[in-house]
Scaffold this active site. Structure first.
Site, mmCIF file in Angstrom:
data_model
loop_
_atom_site.group_PDB
_atom_site.id
_atom_site.type_symbol
_atom_site.label_atom_id
_atom_site.label_comp_id
_atom_site.label_asym_id
_atom_site.label_seq_id
_atom_site.Cartn_x
_atom_site.Cartn_y
_atom_site.Cartn_z
ATOM 1 N N SER A 117 -5.943 -74.631 -23.275
ATOM 2 C CA SER A 117 -5.683 -73.189 -23.203
ATOM 3 C C SER A 117 -6.951 -72.427 -23.557
ATOM 4 O O SER A 117 -7.460 -72.525 -24.676
ATOM 5 C CB SER A 117 -4.567 -72.825 -24.181
ATOM 6 N N HIS A 146 -5.265 -73.633 -18.666
ATOM 7 C CA HIS A 146 -4.164 -72.720 -18.953
ATOM 8 C C HIS A 146 -4.741 -71.355 -19.350
ATOM 9 O O HIS A 146 -5.580 -71.266 -20.248
ATOM 10 C CB HIS A 146 -3.317 -73.310 -20.081
ATOM 11 N N ASP A 195 -3.847 -67.629 -20.641
ATOM 12 C CA ASP A 195 -2.820 -66.808 -21.298
ATOM 13 C C ASP A 195 -3.103 -65.336 -21.091
ATOM 14 O O ASP A 195 -4.122 -64.818 -21.576
ATOM 15 C CB ASP A 195 -2.827 -67.107 -22.805
ATOM 16 N N MET A 223 -1.878 -61.621 -21.882
ATOM 17 C CA MET A 223 -1.039 -60.851 -22.812
ATOM 18 C C MET A 223 -1.289 -59.362 -22.627
ATOM 19 O O MET A 223 -2.446 -58.939 -22.528
ATOM 20 C CB MET A 223 -1.383 -61.254 -24.243
ATOM 21 N N HIS A 249 -0.321 -67.985 -17.275
ATOM 22 C CA HIS A 249 0.898 -67.741 -18.055
ATOM 23 C C HIS A 249 0.966 -66.245 -18.373
ATOM 24 O O HIS A 249 0.220 -65.758 -19.222
ATOM 25 C CB HIS A 249 0.817 -68.601 -19.331
ATOM 26 N N MET A 270 2.418 -63.302 -20.092
ATOM 27 C CA MET A 270 3.266 -62.797 -21.178
ATOM 28 C C MET A 270 3.190 -61.276 -21.077
ATOM 29 O O MET A 270 2.511 -60.614 -21.872
ATOM 30 C CB MET A 270 2.722 -63.296 -22.521
ATOM 31 N N MET A 291 8.064 -72.731 -24.524
ATOM 32 C CA MET A 291 7.208 -72.246 -25.609
ATOM 33 C C MET A 291 7.621 -72.933 -26.904
ATOM 34 O O MET A 291 8.794 -72.905 -27.290
ATOM 35 C CB MET A 291 7.343 -70.719 -25.771
ATOM 36 N N ASP A 348 3.922 -75.531 -24.912
ATOM 37 C CA ASP A 348 2.823 -74.595 -25.156
ATOM 38 C C ASP A 348 2.931 -73.996 -26.552
ATOM 39 O O ASP A 348 3.856 -73.254 -26.843
ATOM 40 C CB ASP A 348 2.901 -73.493 -24.081
HETATM 41 C C1 DX5 Z 1 0.578 -68.649 -27.164
HETATM 42 C C2 DX5 Z 1 -0.086 -69.146 -25.901
HETATM 43 C C3 DX5 Z 1 -0.596 -70.550 -25.983
HETATM 44 C C4 DX5 Z 1 -1.696 -70.756 -26.982
HETATM 45 C C5 DX5 Z 1 -1.685 -72.186 -27.444
HETATM 46 O O1 DX5 Z 1 1.016 -67.351 -26.947
HETATM 47 O O2 DX5 Z 1 0.818 -69.065 -24.814
HETATM 48 O O3 DX5 Z 1 -1.006 -71.011 -24.704
HETATM 49 O O4 DX5 Z 1 -2.953 -70.454 -26.458
HETATM 50 O O5 DX5 Z 1 -2.654 -72.311 -28.410
HETATM 51 P P1 DX5 Z 1 -2.589 -73.371 -29.598
HETATM 52 O O6 DX5 Z 1 -2.744 -74.718 -28.966
HETATM 53 O O7 DX5 Z 1 -3.743 -72.972 -30.437
HETATM 54 O O8 DX5 Z 1 -1.266 -73.198 -30.282
HETATM 55 ZN ZN ZN Z 2 0.367 -70.068 -22.799
#
Ligand code: DX5
Ligand code: ZN
Length: 242
Positions: free
Chosen positions: A6, A31, A33, A35, A64, A66, A135, A173
């Protein structure tokens, strides 16, 4: 078994070098993320960043979202180079059109489920998805601790996949380290998203290799256990029929 680092845990002051580090590590997916500061209480990066790093690697880009309004982001991320886009089941009624839209853009479609949301919410969509993203922390931040209560969801998702002859990937994740990854693999996961654990190592490739070895081993063991349970059940049935 798919290993998906990620990027959220990368050092953003040298993003290109971090992407190159992942590229040469033997990882399968990257991956990403996204947000929006509304669906989750944090903001990460947008399509412009994804477009910038796209030429640096041929890795599968797993986006991903969010985000509260993913409908406005699907095209921009598809054009920026996403191979797969996941939206959250918590969005409610709008999920089916979102999955169709992702497919119509020629991308793989994923559905994510937060820890407090029941896995039954996912069931109506199983035939429409390529990827189920479970998640294992509350989304928003990297570096959190794995929530063990999510393990039965993985088992349920794996049972549905087997029973209904479907082929979606089951990803985990959040809080994925060498120990929790093994537990998730044992439960039936096959995509391992890991940020902090991988990016904190100086030898990224060695960390990816170690994670892969661990999950392959756990998977083989649990598949063996499933086969012997099935064999035991068949034997019992056979004896009952005699
Ligand atoms: C959380 C994200 C994850 C995160 C995982 O909101 O969706 O993808 O980056 O990171 P680690 O492995 O540090 O928990
Ligand atoms: Zn994620």
């Amino acid at each position: 078994m798919i290993i998906a680092p990620s990027l959220l845990a990368a050092n953003f002051s040298r993003l290109a070098r971090e992407v190159t580090r992942v590229n040469g590590s033997g990882a399968d997916w990257l991956h990403l993320d996204i947000m929006d500061g509304h669906f989750v209480p944090n903001i990460s990066f947008g399509p412009a960043v994804v477009r910038t790093i796209r030429p640096l690697t041929k890795l599968f880009f797993d986006v991903h979202l969010m985000c509260s309004k993913p409908e406005i982001l699907l095209e921009p991320f598809a054009q920026a180079g996403a191979n797969q886009i996941s939206v959250h089941v918590e969005l409610g009624d709008g999920v089916t059109p979102l999955l169709w839209k992702i497919k119509s853009l020629g991308r793989k479609a994923g559905l994510a489920v937060n820890p407090p949301t029941g896995i039954s919410m996912i069931q109506p969509y199983l035939k429409q998805i390529d990827f189920l993203l479970i998640m294992t922390v509350n989304p928003g931040f990297g570096g959190q601790s794995f929530i063990y209560e999510t393990l039965p969801k993985i088992q349920q998702a794996e049972a549905w996949r087997r029973e209904e002859g479907l082929s979606y990937h089951i990803g985990v994740d959040g809080g994925i380290d060498f120990k929790t990854a093994a537990e998730c693999a044992h439960a039936g996961a096959d995509v391992f998203i890991s940020g902090t654990t991988l990016f904190s190592r100086s030898n990224f490739a060695a960390a990816v290799g170690k994670l892969r070895k661990i999950v392959v081993c756990a998977h083989v063991k649990s598949a063996g256990a499933r086969v012997s349970t099935a064999t035991r059940r068949a034997r019992t049935l056979h004896l009952q029929l005699l």
